[in-house]
Write an enzyme that holds these catalytic residues in place. Structure first.
Site, PDB file in Angstrom:
ATOM      1  N   ASP A 114       0.872  -1.335  -0.157  1.00  0.00           N
ATOM      2  CA  ASP A 114       0.011  -0.037  -0.149  1.00  0.00           C
ATOM      3  C   ASP A 114       0.798   1.192  -0.224  1.00  0.00           C
ATOM      4  O   ASP A 114       0.547   2.217  -0.675  1.00  0.00           O
ATOM      5  CB  ASP A 114      -1.029   0.015   1.384  1.00  0.00           C
ATOM      6  CG  ASP A 114      -2.050  -1.115   1.185  1.00  0.00           C
ATOM      7  OD1 ASP A 114      -2.244  -1.555   0.136  1.00  0.00           O
ATOM      8  OD2 ASP A 114      -2.308  -1.664   2.242  1.00  0.00           O
ATOM      9  N   GLY A 164       2.540  -2.185  12.177  1.00  0.00           N
ATOM     10  CA  GLY A 164       1.321  -1.624  11.694  1.00  0.00           C
ATOM     11  C   GLY A 164       1.386  -1.477  10.414  1.00  0.00           C
ATOM     12  O   GLY A 164       2.355  -0.871  10.012  1.00  0.00           O
TER      13      GLY A 164
HETATM   14  O1  RIB Z   1      -2.557  -4.307   2.584  1.00  0.00           O
HETATM   15  C1  RIB Z   1      -2.620  -4.416   3.811  1.00  0.00           C
HETATM   16  C2  RIB Z   1      -3.873  -4.479   4.468  1.00  0.00           C
HETATM   17  O2  RIB Z   1      -4.618  -5.329   3.992  1.00  0.00           O
HETATM   18  C3  RIB Z   1      -4.147  -4.445   5.830  1.00  0.00           C
HETATM   19  O3  RIB Z   1      -4.115  -3.038   6.488  1.00  0.00           O
HETATM   20  C4  RIB Z   1      -5.329  -5.319   6.074  1.00  0.00           C
HETATM   21  O4  RIB Z   1      -6.437  -4.207   6.286  1.00  0.00           O
HETATM   22  C5  RIB Z   1      -5.529  -5.718   4.672  1.00  0.00           C
HETATM   23  O5  RIB Z   1      -6.828  -5.381   4.195  1.00  0.00           O
END
Ligand code: RIB
Length: 292
Positions: free
Chosen positions: A242, A277
């Site tokens: 992400d 996290g």
């Molecule tokens: O890509 C990581 C995310 O994938 C986590 O934060 C969790 O929510 C999952 O959806």
């Protein structure tokens, strides 16, 4: 400054750390339990905002305490939440994460993320001006991903599709997305039966396959290019993808070349894994510039 718009999931991550990952039918004792904001969409929005972008999140949360916490977190991180309408009588999305043996296992319960419908997103997108990039992932309904790609293609707005979690993607989506960022596992599933080399050649400067700390691979029209990653001591790899996608959107909207944008995104992702996290280690622009 043009806006980055993230269309996607917003969830609460329920994270257990354990020395051992339980096998089917087995119970093990864990070390810790924490509740932290997550969801691929929200993570990407926060990653972009920390790097200095002006970000809108289009998503849904439940009318519950997790939903309130998810919204407050986005606002604290400087993400615009005017298109985050809570859903009544439905729970917020949750991700149930086990961190064990140096990696994570995740079960996602989509909850209110299922209500990120094509109509909901269409209406939101029609009212946001000056969109520089749309970021989308796959923790929301498939038809929404298809609608967003179609709308953006028509309006000539660039889209990054992060096809995670893995599922089959329609040819229409493959054609209409501007950039597609699977990891190796997701790429195998997307191009079922075909070699990765063939797929890269078919989508030059578009299919960007992430290979963890190895870096990112793409085909530039003449040759395969590997943009190397940055080796670090990983504490928690959750959210690295992400961070990569959020940072890539920032760099591309700032006009960086694809290679430089991928190097920028690799650096951000490498920094993100050094803290606990999904959002814990995402760098600010200042922190990233200091590492360059
Ligand atoms: O890509 C990581 C995310 O994938 C986590 O934060 C969790 O929510 C999952 O959806």
């Amino acid at each position: 400054m043009s806006h980055i718009v993230v269309v996607g999931s917003c969830s609460m991550d329920l994270v257990v750390t354990s020395n051992k990952r339980p096998n089917a039918g087995e119970t093990v004792l864990g070390e810790s339990f924490k509740t932290v904001p997550g969801g691929k969409g929200a993570n990407q929005a926060v990653a972009s905002a920390r790097l200095g972008a002006d970000v809108y999140m289009i998503g849904r949360v439940g009318d519950d305490t997790y939903g309130q916490d998810i919204l407050s977190n986005l606002q604290d991180q400087g993400v615009r939440t005017s298109y985050m309408k809570p859903v009544t009588e439905m729970e917020s999305g949750t991700a149930h994460i086990i961190l064990a043996e140096g990696d994570n296992s995740i079960v996602v319960v989509k909850g209110a993320n299922n209500e990120v419908t094509p109509d909901y997103v269409r209406e939101a997108l029609s009212t946001i001006d000056d969109i520089g990039m749309v970021l989308i992932q796959q923790e929301i309904p498939e038809e929404t991903v298809e609608a967003v790609c179609a709308i953006c293609s028509k309006k000539e707005i660039p889209v990054i599709l992060n096809p995670a979690p893995a599922r089959k993607v329609s040819q229409q989506v493959l054609d209409q997305a501007t950039y597609i960022t699977p990891n190796e596992h997701e790429a195998v599933l997307m191009f079922n039966g075909r070699s990765i080399e063939d797929a890269l050649r078919q989508y030059p400067n578009k299919l960007l396959i992430t290979e963890g700390k190895n870096g990112v691979r793409y085909f530039d029209g003449l040759k395969e290019v590997l943009v190397p990653g940055f080796p670090v001591e990983a504490v928690d790899t959750t959210g690295a993808g992400d961070t990569f996608n959020g940072a890539l959107a920032v760099a591309l909207t700032e006009g960086k070349s694809l290679y430089d944008a991928l190097a920028f995104a690799n650096l951000a992702a490498s920094m993100s894994v050094t803290k606990f996290g999904a959002q814990g280690g995402m760098p600010t622009r200042e922190e990233l510039e200091r590492k360059k």
